[in-house]
Structures are given as C-alpha cells and as structure tokens.
Design a protein around this motif. Structure first.
Motif, PDB file in Angstrom:
ATOM      1  N   ASP A 276       0.883   5.077   1.914  1.00  0.00           N
ATOM      2  CA  ASP A 276       0.211   5.848   2.967  1.00  0.00           C
ATOM      3  C   ASP A 276      -0.359   7.119   2.315  1.00  0.00           C
ATOM      4  O   ASP A 276       0.401   7.992   1.889  1.00  0.00           O
ATOM      5  CB  ASP A 276       1.213   6.246   4.071  1.00  0.00           C
TER       6      ASP A 276
ATOM      7  N   HIS B   6       4.622  -0.219  -0.195  1.00  0.00           N
ATOM      8  CA  HIS B   6       5.382  -0.990   0.793  1.00  0.00           C
ATOM      9  C   HIS B   6       4.436  -1.871   1.589  1.00  0.00           C
ATOM     10  O   HIS B   6       3.228  -1.622   1.624  1.00  0.00           O
ATOM     11  CB  HIS B   6       6.161  -0.042   1.728  1.00  0.00           C
TER      12      HIS B   6
ATOM     13  N   HIS C 275       0.857  -1.195   0.000  1.00  0.00           N
ATOM     14  CA  HIS C 275       0.000   0.000   0.000  1.00  0.00           C
ATOM     15  C   HIS C 275       0.889   1.240   0.000  1.00  0.00           C
ATOM     16  O   HIS C 275       2.082   1.159   0.273  1.00  0.00           O
ATOM     17  CB  HIS C 275      -0.888  -0.001   1.256  1.00  0.00           C
TER      18      HIS C 275
ATOM     19  N   ARG D 175       3.297   9.629  12.038  1.00  0.00           N
ATOM     20  CA  ARG D 175       2.903  10.400  10.852  1.00  0.00           C
ATOM     21  C   ARG D 175       2.416  11.792  11.223  1.00  0.00           C
ATOM     22  O   ARG D 175       1.760  11.987  12.230  1.00  0.00           O
ATOM     23  CB  ARG D 175       1.775   9.700  10.089  1.00  0.00           C
TER      24      ARG D 175
HETATM   25 FE   FE2 Z   1       2.417   2.063   5.416  1.00  0.00          FE
END
Ligand code: FE2
Ligand code: SIN
Length: 205
Positions: free
Chosen positions: A123, A177, A121, A201
C-alpha cells in the motif's frame, strides 16, 4: 501466532462477533444501495479490470482507472457523490487496535466474488506511510499472503475468516501482501455471496 510474520503484523481472529459482522455488512449494503454503488475499477495504463469490485466509506476513497491510476478521491467516480460517512464501529476498531492519534480517512470496501483475488502489492498511495492499515474480513474465508519488503521473497499465508481483523503496522506496513484464493461459498453471511474486505487507512499526515 508464528514469529515468522513481519513485526508490526497483528492478527485478531474473530474480533467481530456475528451480530457485529452483520451490522457492518448492513452498513456496506446501505452504502452500495445509496450514493456509493460498487463499481469495477481498472488498472493504470492497461485498463485491465481488477477482479474485485469496490466502493468506499469516509472523507476519502481509494480509486483506480486507466488514465489517472491509483489515488484517493473525495467523490465516487461514477455518481460524483461524496462517499458515505465512516461507520462508528470502524473508528472504534481503529482506536482499539492502533495507537495512531488521528482517525482513518478512507475505508476501501473490496467485494471478492467467485474467483476474485488480489495480487501481491504494497500500500503506497498514502502520504502518511507510517500510519497502520487495518483490514477486516467478512463473509467467505480467504487465503491471505504476506512477504517481506521486496517482491518475490519468502512469504507466509494465513486463512482469514469472517470477523477476523489484521493490522499492518511497523515493518509489516511496508511488506508485500495479497489474497491468493477465495474459499467461495463457505459462508452465507454476504447476501449476494463472496467476501467483503474493509481496509481502513490514514491518507494525509
Ligand atoms: Fe493492501
Ligand atoms: C488488500 O490488502 O488490498 C486487501 C487485503 C484483503 O482483502 O484481505
């Protein structure tokens, strides 16, 4: 490190020593025993459970469910409580390994138990797509995989062990990743077994 990893990908093996790993796991255990127990998230639309269970630290937490999908929320979806405060050690690693001027708002805590994995996926749920992502591994090792910016291209893998930290900045921030495999039972660090991944994040610009 091989030059075949995307630019902006940083790998810091054994960034955290054993006492620091234990301290982080203690913070995770306190979080999960208190206001933010691990819960079983589900995929948007299908409602299929993810193979990891999760919780969060910080002013925002990443959540997913069948009806509303991937997003950040200020409160735990089951208890309705605010997420526990981000431990200082996590703010410290963020400022040490990135030059981003503002603190991370979310620390997603993924617990990989026997057979857990994470599909490839990117982010994408953060408004600020330029802020790096910092990812910390604790407990059992895992085979991490990173490819390019399109799905299905060439990929490279790396075994991540307890205490290792990875940063996805620059081009790597936009790359696919995932985690193909958990080497379950190789570490005794996580009291109930498995691997804890902490992902820091920045959400808002
Ligand atoms: Fe991720
Ligand atoms: C993720 O990127 O979602 C998790 C990465 C990891 O578990 O190492």
């Amino acid at each position: 490190m091989s030059t075949s990893f995307p630019s902006g990908f940083i790998y810091k093996p054994e960034y955290f020593n054993l006492p620091a790993q234990t301290a982080l796991l203690d913070a995770v255990s306190a979080c999960a025993r208190g206001d933010a127990p691990f819960w079983q998230p589900t995929m948007p639309r299908t409602g299929q459970p993810l193979s990891v269970v999760m919780t969060n630290f910080g002013p925002l937490g990443w959540v997913t469910d069948k009806d509303k999908g991937y997003r950040y929320e200020e409160r735990h979806p089951k208890t309705g409580k605010l997420w526990p405060e981000m431990p200082q050690a996590l703010l410290d690693v963020w400022y040490d390994l990135t030059d981003y001027p503002a603190p991370p708002e979310a620390c997603l805590i993924n617990w990989y138990r026997e057979g857990s994995r994470m599909g490839m996926h990117v982010d994408l749920d953060e408004e600020d797509q330029n802020a790096p992502v910092v990812s910390i591994s604790l407990g059992d090792p895992a085979r991490y995989r990173i490819g390019g910016q399109t799905r299905g291209g060439k990929t490279h893998s790396l075994k991540l062990s307890s205490g290792d930290v990875v940063v996805l900045g620059g081009e790597a921030r936009k790359c696919y990743h995932g985690v193909d495999k958990l080497y379950y039972g190789q570490s005794s660090l996580v009291p109930k077994g498995g691997r804890i991944n902490l992902t820091l994040r920045r959400v808002n610009k």
